[in-house]
Design a protein around this motif. Structure first.
Motif, PDB file in Angstrom:
ATOM      1  N   ALA A  35       0.721  -1.256   0.017  1.00  0.00           N
ATOM      2  CA  ALA A  35       0.111   0.093   0.002  1.00  0.00           C
ATOM      3  C   ALA A  35       0.997   1.170  -0.002  1.00  0.00           C
ATOM      4  CB  ALA A  35      -0.874   0.034   1.128  1.00  0.00           C
ATOM      5  N   THR A  40      -1.702   3.986  -1.749  1.00  0.00           N
ATOM      6  CA  THR A  40      -2.915   3.687  -1.696  1.00  0.00           C
ATOM      7  C   THR A  40      -3.415   3.074  -0.076  1.00  0.00           C
ATOM      8  OG1 THR A  40      -4.799   2.790  -2.752  1.00  0.00           O
ATOM      9  CG2 THR A  40      -2.955   1.073  -2.449  1.00  0.00           C
ATOM     10  N   ASP A  41      -4.609   3.198   0.143  1.00  0.00           N
ATOM     11  CA  ASP A  41      -5.073   2.852   1.363  1.00  0.00           C
ATOM     12  C   ASP A  41      -4.989   1.340   1.333  1.00  0.00           C
ATOM     13  OD1 ASP A  41      -7.106   1.396   3.444  1.00  0.00           O
ATOM     14  OD2 ASP A  41      -7.017   3.799   3.884  1.00  0.00           O
ATOM     15  N   LEU A  43      -6.735  -1.112   2.707  1.00  0.00           N
ATOM     16  CA  LEU A  43      -8.105  -1.628   2.455  1.00  0.00           C
ATOM     17  C   LEU A  43      -8.640  -1.529   0.953  1.00  0.00           C
ATOM     18  CD1 LEU A  43      -9.816  -0.225   5.577  1.00  0.00           C
ATOM     19  CD2 LEU A  43      -8.912  -2.466   5.493  1.00  0.00           C
ATOM     20  N   ASP A  44      -8.000  -0.764   0.291  1.00  0.00           N
ATOM     21  CA  ASP A  44      -8.153  -0.570  -1.044  1.00  0.00           C
ATOM     22  C   ASP A  44      -7.356  -1.428  -2.293  1.00  0.00           C
ATOM     23  OD1 ASP A  44     -10.199   1.425  -0.487  1.00  0.00           O
ATOM     24  OD2 ASP A  44      -8.745   3.025  -0.616  1.00  0.00           O
ATOM     25  N   LEU A  45      -6.471  -1.990  -1.436  1.00  0.00           N
ATOM     26  CA  LEU A  45      -5.605  -3.246  -2.452  1.00  0.00           C
ATOM     27  C   LEU A  45      -6.578  -4.041  -3.123  1.00  0.00           C
ATOM     28  CD1 LEU A  45      -2.504  -3.908  -0.395  1.00  0.00           C
ATOM     29  CD2 LEU A  45      -2.645  -2.480  -2.589  1.00  0.00           C
ATOM     30  N   SER A  46      -6.413  -4.173  -4.383  1.00  0.00           N
ATOM     31  CA  SER A  46      -7.107  -5.440  -5.270  1.00  0.00           C
ATOM     32  C   SER A  46      -6.053  -5.910  -6.239  1.00  0.00           C
ATOM     33  CB  SER A  46      -8.217  -4.562  -5.996  1.00  0.00           C
ATOM     34  OG  SER A  46      -9.175  -5.583  -6.567  1.00  0.00           O
ATOM     35  N   ALA A  48      -7.200  -8.888  -3.343  1.00  0.00           N
ATOM     36  CA  ALA A  48      -6.997  -8.883  -1.805  1.00  0.00           C
ATOM     37  C   ALA A  48      -5.702  -9.966  -1.739  1.00  0.00           C
ATOM     38  CB  ALA A  48      -8.184  -9.576  -1.214  1.00  0.00           C
ATOM     39  N   TRP A  78       0.109  -7.034  -7.553  1.00  0.00           N
ATOM     40  CA  TRP A  78      -0.113  -5.889  -7.449  1.00  0.00           C
ATOM     41  C   TRP A  78       0.806  -5.118  -8.434  1.00  0.00           C
ATOM     42  CZ3 TRP A  78       0.308  -8.133  -2.736  1.00  0.00           C
ATOM     43  CH2 TRP A  78      -0.942  -8.299  -2.099  1.00  0.00           C
TER      44      TRP A  78
END
Length: 96
Positions: A35, A40-41, A43-46, A48, A78
């Protein structure tokens, strides 16, 4: 006023980010480091984390390693190369 070229672009990412697990496990440190590297946050990682690597297996691998183990785990996700070292250090290098 002149703005330096490095201040004009918001898409410039560091060449790599290193974090050390202070009280967390390797899987949590991976999420935080990725992150940070991607700005990025967590919790916003895509996708998971569990869609990239099994977090329980990663944590177990490093928990079961002996104190004198020289253990490293490297994987991609990612758009980054993630390296987890014994001792809790994680390095994330974004793709270029």
């Amino acid at each position: 006023m002149t703005v330096a070229p490095s201040q004009q672009r918001s898409d410039i990412r560091p060449t790599s980010v290193s974090r050390t697990a202070e009280d967390g496990d390797p899987s949590t440190t991976v999420v935080l480091a990725v992150a940070e590297a991607l700005d990025t946050d967590p919790l916003d990682l895509s996708p998971a984390l569990y869609e990239v690597i099994d977090p329980d297996a990663l944590d177990s691998l490093f928990e079961s390693a002996g104190a004198d183990a020289d253990l490293t785990c490297q994987f991609s996700g990612w758009g980054c190369t993630i390296t987890v070292f014994d001792g809790g250090r994680v390095r994330v290098t974004p793709g270029r």
